[in-house]
Scaffold this motif. Structure first.
Motif, short mmCIF file in Angstrom:
data_model
loop_
_atom_site.label_atom_id
_atom_site.label_comp_id
_atom_site.label_asym_id
_atom_site.label_seq_id
_atom_site.Cartn_x
_atom_site.Cartn_y
_atom_site.Cartn_z
N TYR A 1 -0.07 -0.16 11.89
CA TYR A 1 0.06 0.95 10.94
C TYR A 1 1.35 0.83 10.15
O TYR A 1 1.38 1.03 8.93
CB TYR A 1 0.01 2.27 11.71
CG TYR A 1 0.03 3.48 10.82
CD1 TYR A 1 -1.03 3.75 9.98
CD2 TYR A 1 1.10 4.36 10.82
CE1 TYR A 1 -1.03 4.86 9.16
CE2 TYR A 1 1.13 5.47 10.02
CZ TYR A 1 0.06 5.72 9.18
OH TYR A 1 0.06 6.81 8.37
N LYS B 1 1.07 -1.93 7.72
CA LYS B 1 0.31 -1.50 6.56
C LYS B 1 1.22 -0.76 5.60
O LYS B 1 1.19 -0.99 4.38
CB LYS B 1 -0.83 -0.59 7.02
CG LYS B 1 -1.77 -0.13 5.93
CD LYS B 1 -2.74 0.89 6.51
CE LYS B 1 -3.63 1.51 5.47
NZ LYS B 1 -4.72 0.64 5.06
N THR B 2 2.05 0.11 6.15
CA THR B 2 2.97 0.85 5.29
C THR B 2 3.92 -0.11 4.57
O THR B 2 4.25 0.09 3.41
CB THR B 2 3.80 1.84 6.12
OG1 THR B 2 2.96 2.40 7.12
CG2 THR B 2 4.36 2.93 5.27
N HIS C 1 2.26 -1.45 1.70
CA HIS C 1 2.26 -0.48 0.61
C HIS C 1 3.60 -0.42 -0.09
O HIS C 1 3.67 -0.15 -1.29
CB HIS C 1 1.92 0.91 1.15
CG HIS C 1 0.47 1.12 1.37
ND1 HIS C 1 -0.40 1.36 0.35
CD2 HIS C 1 -0.28 1.11 2.49
CE1 HIS C 1 -1.62 1.49 0.83
NE2 HIS C 1 -1.58 1.34 2.14
N PRO D 1 4.67 -3.20 -3.42
CA PRO D 1 4.58 -2.95 -4.87
C PRO D 1 5.55 -1.88 -5.36
O PRO D 1 5.99 -1.91 -6.51
CB PRO D 1 3.13 -2.51 -5.08
CG PRO D 1 2.54 -2.31 -3.76
CD PRO D 1 3.40 -2.99 -2.75
N LEU E 1 -6.69 -3.43 9.29
CA LEU E 1 -5.92 -2.33 8.72
C LEU E 1 -4.98 -2.84 7.62
O LEU E 1 -4.82 -2.21 6.58
CB LEU E 1 -5.10 -1.71 9.85
CG LEU E 1 -4.62 -0.28 9.66
CD1 LEU E 1 -5.78 0.64 9.40
CD2 LEU E 1 -3.87 0.16 10.91
N GLY F 1 -6.41 -4.98 3.56
CA GLY F 1 -6.63 -4.35 2.26
C GLY F 1 -5.32 -4.10 1.54
O GLY F 1 -5.17 -4.43 0.35
N SER F 2 -4.37 -3.55 2.27
CA SER F 2 -3.12 -3.16 1.62
C SER F 2 -2.34 -4.37 1.14
O SER F 2 -1.73 -4.33 0.07
CB SER F 2 -2.26 -2.37 2.60
OG SER F 2 -3.01 -1.30 3.10
N MET G 1 -3.77 -5.78 -1.94
CA MET G 1 -3.36 -4.90 -3.02
C MET G 1 -1.96 -5.27 -3.52
O MET G 1 -1.72 -5.39 -4.71
CB MET G 1 -3.38 -3.47 -2.49
CG MET G 1 -3.02 -2.42 -3.49
SD MET G 1 -4.25 -2.36 -4.79
CE MET G 1 -3.17 -2.24 -6.19
N TRP H 1 -11.63 0.95 0.57
CA TRP H 1 -10.73 0.73 -0.56
C TRP H 1 -10.19 -0.68 -0.55
O TRP H 1 -10.08 -1.32 -1.59
CB TRP H 1 -9.59 1.74 -0.52
CG TRP H 1 -10.11 3.10 -0.22
CD1 TRP H 1 -9.95 3.80 0.93
CD2 TRP H 1 -10.92 3.91 -1.08
NE1 TRP H 1 -10.60 4.99 0.84
CE2 TRP H 1 -11.20 5.09 -0.38
CE3 TRP H 1 -11.44 3.76 -2.36
CZ2 TRP H 1 -11.98 6.11 -0.90
CZ3 TRP H 1 -12.20 4.77 -2.88
CH2 TRP H 1 -12.47 5.93 -2.17
N GLY H 2 -9.86 -1.12 0.66
CA GLY H 2 -9.40 -2.49 0.78
C GLY H 2 -10.48 -3.47 0.37
O GLY H 2 -10.21 -4.49 -0.27
N VAL I 1 -10.60 -4.07 -3.35
CA VAL I 1 -9.50 -4.90 -3.85
C VAL I 1 -9.69 -6.35 -3.43
O VAL I 1 -9.53 -7.26 -4.24
CB VAL I 1 -8.16 -4.35 -3.31
CG1 VAL I 1 -7.03 -5.21 -3.79
CG2 VAL I 1 -7.97 -2.93 -3.73
#
Lengths: 398, 1041
Positions: free
Chosen positions: B116, B119-120, B123, B126, B153, B156-157, B160, B190-191, B194
């Motif tokens: 988790y 993943k952050t 994020h 970008p 998990l 996807g991010s 992105m 969502w991932g 992308v």
């Protein structure tokens, strides 16, 4: 990705704004208002509006426009899908998604939005997870909170985020383990004025309400899975198993969710369980017209048809209508020219009918459009595709 | 309130502040007070403070720094949730000074235990990049590290982040490509979107175009293309199997990684998320071989039932696709019918799609729909419908007149907008064939008095001017009227008036000279400079003066030059250069940050870059699995090997059982034959690959065989009881059977198996016979996977040998003989003939198999012979023959293709492409080839005939010429005309034949009652009346010749 979100009500007020990156001035919505003015009806506002620096993507639901502002290339469906998901989440949280409710719960809404997107990219959109992060408001909890000062915000990381079943939280416990499945089917048919079906298709969904302890792994099989022609699943359903064995195998999320939606192709023609007889005529000489519609059942397999509502958009030339229904109530809005007749149940012995006269604008010539009749009805405990009960149906009648 | 110690009061205060922010009111004054609370213990207060900070930190950077230390502490917190949220806020506050701190935090978080937090971190990348793009290199390192992460998990991010920071660093993907493909299905929606769009770009740079080598998929384009129900039922597996088998056989090998991508994305078409479905659809559209693109149609049509915004986007994309791949959506035509409740923009898009899909066959239904739409109350929509009709009319010549008439009728509509729109469209249509439509122009001229819409008036005037020869009387009159009202007209009308005046002056100067001058002088003093300009210019041109003589001599040429007709095209025509599903595509303009979809590379880049050391990878995945127990359920590494394989093997076993069941009627005989048949085919393989000479020999043999057939027939049918040793065993069998049948007709079928078993010796003879009869065939070209089914089909044919007259059925060439498809001269040395082989088509029993003989009489080799884009009437479908690589001069070859004529004698039109040329050819089947013989007993025949009386019975009287009175001639002629099987018959002067149409399988029964005098009565019973009538005609013609 998504920069900002504006919620706009139908009278054009921005009543909520949320920014995930730097702040975008709300004046960007002026472009939206422009487009809104150009469009005669709310549904006609284009979902994508380009402005010099931004793109506005909007969805219209529950009389609220959800306008997302984006700056760079992104698949439009991505944004639209997300906005719909936001609406669904609100609905899930508050029961309804309307302007007053959102205003009342503005803090929860804000927190939820904060969790759903990070820097414009969706973070947690499963309602199971969100509800763990931010507890939905209930009357009981509000009372408890005000007394104890405890909060709506969970302090544990939602377990779902970490497991490979991101849609289910762990440690669910129920004393009564129960699972309900609702099969809802809609027929969508276009029928021409002589009564022959032009297209008809069945659209079905299976909604589930699962309250089971622990981490249940369910399988669901159908008597006639071939019937399901085109299916889309909740992410919890295992694709491969369905492809090979036509069995639904899944670990369900906790609570309400839509398990699958399916489509029964239009090729095998659908028997439509109701018919409408209509006799609408306008006369040139007098400014009067005759109007008569009768609704009757057809192949209902012994089930009663309920919740019948007939609506029809009358031509502009119609001034007023004086009608008398044999049952139910009817209204005619002289401004929008919309006639609606709430029939209720159909009694096969005594078919409901609506008769009367139409008064037309004096001097104006006979309107040449044929009014379209829309008919909605419900039949409980019957699946028209032959899958499982019950059924909700909608019919179109040009 | 914020300064109190009570959490509940603080909370209350923060809530009010957040509510203010939400309403868009400025709360920045409170910054110092709020920022103090960042260290608050109460988690809800903390969250709200974070919300506030993220909103205002940018404006009050100095004060915001006060909070940083709290976040830094948070980053070390044992609770992963707190670590993550601290990182989130830290990276969100957009204060440039803290860039180094952020960088550090991200790097640390990227190797955090908790996915988790990772993943952050992904994020945050970008965010940092947008704040300070100098950090790019360091960020790329982090991305590279995170890309290697194996949890769904993170995937996807991080993709992105990759897309935002360094989309050009495609090399980072190589190592992770396969992993991403395999994880894809488990990534959140969502991932998925992308990743899919990133992989689309990746694949475009790394793999070869699958479309450059069409032939590869020709074995089952049909199936994939139309994605019908049965296909869906057993589709995915068998397709995969076929696809997997492909690369081994063909020179073009689809990269297994390319295939992996296609296979792993396919199930996502069933995602509940419209965005994912669209992403997969665009991936298939851009990457998949033509034949496989069809699978997306159904999913896209499903999306049409979604929210109207989704419909809007999907329809835009469908509109683009339907231009390029019309066939894909044709089966779903009705799904695009317009509902009265649709918003106008959806209606217009649906119209667009309908117009794109309209073709010769479905145009009547489409036009009928359009007629209904014209009566709609939505005027914009009506206008769009009229334009759509115009486009249909231009695209489909057949209905042009109908459309034109319809539009002319609309001219009397009371709604001015409708009339105006019709006028504009009529103008465009008339321009294509002006000569015939003087009447319409006259009618339009009359309308000038009434119509007020400027565009329509201008159109009428232009028409009259352009075709003033067709309406010599009216034109000056119109000009007179227009001159009168000139000053009151709109600019666009004025320009056309000048135009009209000039043209009339040139053609009919006597009558219009004064009028023209009047108009021109009026225009000279007009307010609009365009009009003044035009007037001056026109005057110089047409009025002869001393200086401008040269020009005015050519004025006529200038003004009355024939003008090309406008082409009514879809506005979606040029959109396909944008990646489908993208914002840029929707807007038809490049959006910021849009990345062009690269073209396919000429040469495939090295595929080995994607190789990951295998042991390591499996080990990792194993560890992963152990660590997270649930994983195996969903993760693909396992799921794949389980169900997919079974799915793969399923269809095959199915087909096997199919073949068994189909051969069951033939029982032991056929199954034991299958081996021989195989050998036989092998031989054929050898033979066909030999040179032309041997081919000719084969043909001679064939001729001989054909001669043999009638003999056999005569013997078989004329002597009812003479058991004949000279003819093939199958015949002897049948004769004995017919004998038996007279005693016990119903037991016919049951009888066969034992007889087959009991006569192994006889079987052998029959086999030899059969071997001879197999045509010099193309069987070797058909794919091995199909062989089992084709065998089954062949065997089905074999079992029919039991029936009396089947030798004719097996004769390689039908009565129709060779037909010319392409003449040697027209084909520039390539001559193409075709014959109806009357063999069941392997692969699809509904198809008529057509043998196509190519011969090259030019002096250069012809390369790359294949079927190109068939343009087929609805229902008719083609199974193309595999591409013929090269045909050297003087050589000939044969290929088999299957055509499903849908029980109609409509011609199948398609293109025959060579590397350099395309030839339009069409195959029209004689009605007799649309059926396959069936065997039935006399009683069955009578029973069926009893069912098909009345409308379904067609009777014709004829006189048989002397030459064709003998039994065998009659039988031969009938069987040559139609692919029917003979039914035994008690009386000698009656002949019965039975068959089934190939597509619908409806019975066709033919009875010929011949009197010794030569008079005869021919009766055909068939559900398909059209086929019946045509068959009667053909047979009568054949018999009386």
């Amino acid at each position: 990705m998504i920069h900002s979100l504006f919620l706009i009500n139908s009278s054009g007020d921005i009543f909520l704004e949320k920014h995930w990156k730097s702040v975008v001035s709300r004046s960007v919505c002026d472009y939206f208002f422009e487009a809104q003015e150009r469009a005669t009806e709310a549904e006609n506002v284009p979902p994508v509006i380009p402005t010099p620096h931004h793109y506005l993507l909007s969805v219209y639901r529950h009389k609220i426009f959800f306008v997302a502002v984006i700056q760079t290339e992104v698949p439009p469906l991505f944004v639209i899908e997300f906005l719909h998901r936001v609406v669904d989440t609100f609905q899930d949280y508050f029961g309804v998604c309307s302007e007053p409710v959102i205003k009342d719960n503005v803090v929860v809404v804000y927190e939820v939005l904060e969790e759903m997107l990070d820097n414009g990219f969706p973070l947690a959109t499963e309602s199971n997870i969100l509800k763990e992060l931010i507890k939905p408001p209930t009357i009981l909890r509000t009372v408890v909170n005000t007394i104890t000062g405890s909060t709506n915000v969970g302090d544990q990381l939602p377990t779902g985020q970490l497991s490979v079943v991101p849609w289910r939280r762990t440690g669910v416990k129920y004393t009564n383990n129960e699972a309900y499945f609702d099969v809802v089917e809609e027929i969508d048919a276009i029928i021409d004025k002589s009564g022959s079906t032009i297209t008809a298709e069945i659209q079905g969904v299976i909604d589930a309400c699962v309250k089971l302890t622990g981490m249940p792994d369910l399988t669901l099989s159908f008597m006639n899975p071939r019937l399901l022609d085109d299916v889309s699943f909740h992410p919890c359903v295992r694709f491969k198993r369905w492809e090979s064995e036509r069995i639904l195998s899944f670990i369900p999320p906790d609570g309400n969710f839509r398990l699958l939606s399916y489509h029964v192709s239009a090729q095998n023609l659908v028997a439509i369980p109701v018919y409408v007889k209509h006799n609408i005529s306008f006369r040139d000489s007098t400014s009067l017209g005759r109007f008569e519609i009768t609704v009757g059942p057809k192949q209902t397999m012994g089930k009663t048809i309920e919740g019948v509502i007939v609506t029809s958009q009358m031509p502009k030339g119609v001034l007023n209508m004086s009608l008398s229904p044999s049952q139910g109530t009817h209204t005619f809005d002289p401004v929008t020219k919309m006639l609606s007749w709430d029939v209720g149940k159909i009694n096969p012995q005594k078919l409901p009918s609506l008769k009367g006269t139409v008064s037309l604008q004096a001097g104006a010539s006979r309107p040449d459009e044929n009014p379209t009749i829309n008919l909605q009805f419900k039949i409980q405990q019957l699946a028209i595709s032959g899958l499982n009960p019950p059924l909700f149906a909608k019919e179109d009648w040009p | 309130m914020l300064d109190t110690n009570k959490d509940s009061l603080k909370l209350e205060a923060m809530k009010r502040i957040v509510a203010m922010i939400a309403r868009g009111k400025n709360a920045s004054d409170l910054f110092p007070a709020v920022v103090k609370n960042v260290a608050c213990k109460n988690i809800e207060v903390k969250k709200l403070v974070y919300v506030y900070l993220v909103r205002y930190a940018e404006e009050q950077q100095d004060l915001a720094l006060l909070s940083i230390s709290t976040f830094q502490r948070g980053l070390k917190d044992p609770n992963q949730l707190i670590r993550a949220s601290a990182l989130r806020v830290l990276s969100s506050i957009r204060v440039p000074i803290i860039v180094p701190i952020m960088m550090l935090a991200i790097k640390e978080a990227a190797s955090d235990m908790s996915p988790y937090v990772r993943k952050t971190a992904a994020h945050a990348i970008p965010k940092l990049y947008s704040l300070d793009s100098d950090q790019k290199d360091q960020l790329i390192e982090v991305i590279e590290k995170l890309l290697a992460d194996k949890t769904t998990l993170v995937a996807g991010s991080v993709v992105m982040a990759f897309e935002e920071v360094c989309p050009e660093r495609i090399d980072l993907i190589h190592k992770n490509y396969r992993k991403l493909c395999n994880l894809l299905i488990d990534v959140e929606e969502w991932g998925q979107v992308v990743i899919i769009s990133m992989l689309t770009r990746y694949a475009r740079t790394q793999f070869l175009s699958p479309t450059q080598n069409e032939s590869l998929l020709e074995e089952n384009p049909e199936k994939a293309f139309y994605g019908s129900e049965e296909d869906e039922a057993k589709g995915p597996g068998s397709e995969e199997a076929a696809a997997a088998a492909l690369p081994t056989r063909k020179p073009y090998v689809m990269d297994p990684d390319h295939r992996l991508l296609l296979r792993n994305t396919k199930p996502l078409l069933q995602s509940r998320s419209a965005a994912v479905v669209m992403a997969v659809a665009q991936l298939y559209f851009h990457l998949a071989p033509k034949a496989e693109v069809g699978v997306i149609a159904k999913a896209l049509v499903r999306l049409l039932r979604s929210h109207s915004e989704v419909q809007y986007v999907v329809l835009q994309n469908v509109a683009t696709m339907s231009i390029k791949r019309r066939g894909m959506f044709e089966p779903y035509l009705k799904s695009f019918y317009i509902r009265s409740t649709d918003p106008t923009q959806i209606k217009i898009l649906k119209l667009e799609v309908l117009t794109n899909l309209a073709n010769e066959t479905n145009i009547p239904t489409v036009l009928r729909e359009f007629q209904t739409y014209i009566r709609s109350m939505d005027k914009d929509f009506v206008a769009a419908t009229i334009q759509a009709i115009g486009r249909c009319a231009t695209n489909i010549g057949r209905v042009r007149d109908t459309c034109l008439n319809g539009l002319v009728q609309l001219l009397s509509n009371r709604d001015e907008l409708v009339v105006a729109e019709s006028v504009v469209v009529i103008k465009k249509l008339l321009q294509m064939q002006p000569a015939q439509h003087g009447e319409i122009i006259k009618h339009l001229a009359k309308l000038t008095d009434n119509i007020q819409v400027p565009m329509a008036r201008a159109s009428i005037l232009w028409l009259i001017g352009e075709y003033c020869e067709h309406v010599p009387r009216i034109a000056p009159d119109v000009l007179r009227k227009m001159a009168k009202s000139f000053t009151a007209e709109e600019d666009i009308v004025k320009l056309q008036v000048i135009n009209l005046a000039a043209k009339l002056y040139l053609t009919n100067s006597k009558q219009t000279k004064l009028l023209t001058q009047y108009v021109l002088s009026l225009a000279k003093y007009d307010q609009n400079y365009d009009i003044r300009d035009r007037a001056r210019f026109t005057r110089q041109l047409i009025v002869p003066s001393e200086q401008g003589g040269a020009l005015s001599r050519h004025a006529k040429k200038l003004f009355l030059a024939p003008k090309p007709a406008p082409v009514l095209e879809s506005s979606f025509k040029d959109r396909d250069h944008f990646q489908l599903g993208s914002l840029s595509h929707l807007l038809n303009a490049k959006a910021t940050g849009y990345q062009e979809l690269p073209d396919w590379p000429e040469e495939a880049p090295d595929p080995s870059v994607r190789n990951v050391e295998v042991p390591e990878w499996t080990k990792c995945s194993n560890r992963e699995k152990r660590k997270e127990k649930e994983k195996p359920f969903y993760s693909d590494s396992e799921g794949e090997s389980g169900p997919t394989e079974s799915a793969d093997s399923d269809p095959e076993s199915e087909s096997e059982s199919d073949s068994k069941s189909s051969s069951e009627s033939g029982s032991g005989e056929s199954s034991s034959e299958s081996d021989n048949e195989d050998q036989d085919e092998d031989e054929e393989k050898g033979r066909s690959s030999e040179s032309e000479q041997s081919e000719e020999e084969g043909e001679k043999k064939k001729m001989k065989k054909r001669k043999k057939v009638p003999e056999g027939q005569r013997e078989g049918s004329s002597s009812d009881e003479g058991s004949d040793s000279s003819s093939s065993s199958s015949e002897s069998e049948m004769t004995s059977d017919t004998e038996e049948e007279q005693v016990e007709p119903a037991s016919w079928r049951k009888k066969t198996p034992p007889s087959g078993k009991s006569a192994p010796a006889a079987k052998e003879i029959s086999l030899l016979d059969l071997e001879d009869f197999t045509p010099p065939s193309v069987q070797p070209l058909s794919p091995p996977t199909v062989v089992s089914t084709s065998l089954a089909a062949d065997l089905e044919g074999l079992t029919l040998t039991d029936s009396p007259l089947v030798p004719s059925l097996l004769s390689p060439v039908s009565g129709a003989g060779r037909q010319e498809l392409l003449h040697r001269v027209a084909g520039e040395g390539l001559a193409v003939d075709y014959t109806f082989s009357r063999q069941p088509f392997s692969g699809d029993p509904h198809m008529v198999s057509v043998h196509i003989h190519f011969s090259n009489s030019s002096d250069t080799p012809i390369k790359g012979l294949h079927v190109g884009t068939p343009k087929l009437p609805a229902g008719i479908s083609i199974q193309e023959f595999p591409e013929i690589e090269s045909l050297s001069p003087g050589e000939s070859t044969t290929a088999i293709m299957g055509i499903n004529f849908c029980d109609s004698t409509q011609a199948a039109n398609f293109q025959l492409c060579t590397q350099t040329r395309q030839f339009y050819v069409s195959i029209q089947p004689p009605v007799g080839e649309l059926m396959a013989p069936v065997f039935m007993s006399e009683n069955e025949f009578k029973k069926e005939q009893g069912k098909l009386t009345g409308m379904n019975e067609i009777t014709e009287k004829l006189t048989l010429p002397d030459a064709s009175r003998s039994d065998h001639v009659v039988v031969q002629k009938v069987t040559a005309t139609a692919n029917l099987g003979r039914v035994p018959c008690g009386t000698s002067d009656e002949y019965r034949f039975a068959g089934r149409t190939l597509t619908s399988g409806s019975l066709v029964l033919l009875t010929l009652d011949a009197r010794p005098t030569g008079a005869a009565q021919l009766t055909v019973n068939s559900e398909k009346m059209v086929i019946g009538t045509m068959l009667v005609k053909d047979v009568v013609q054949a018999l009386t010749q």
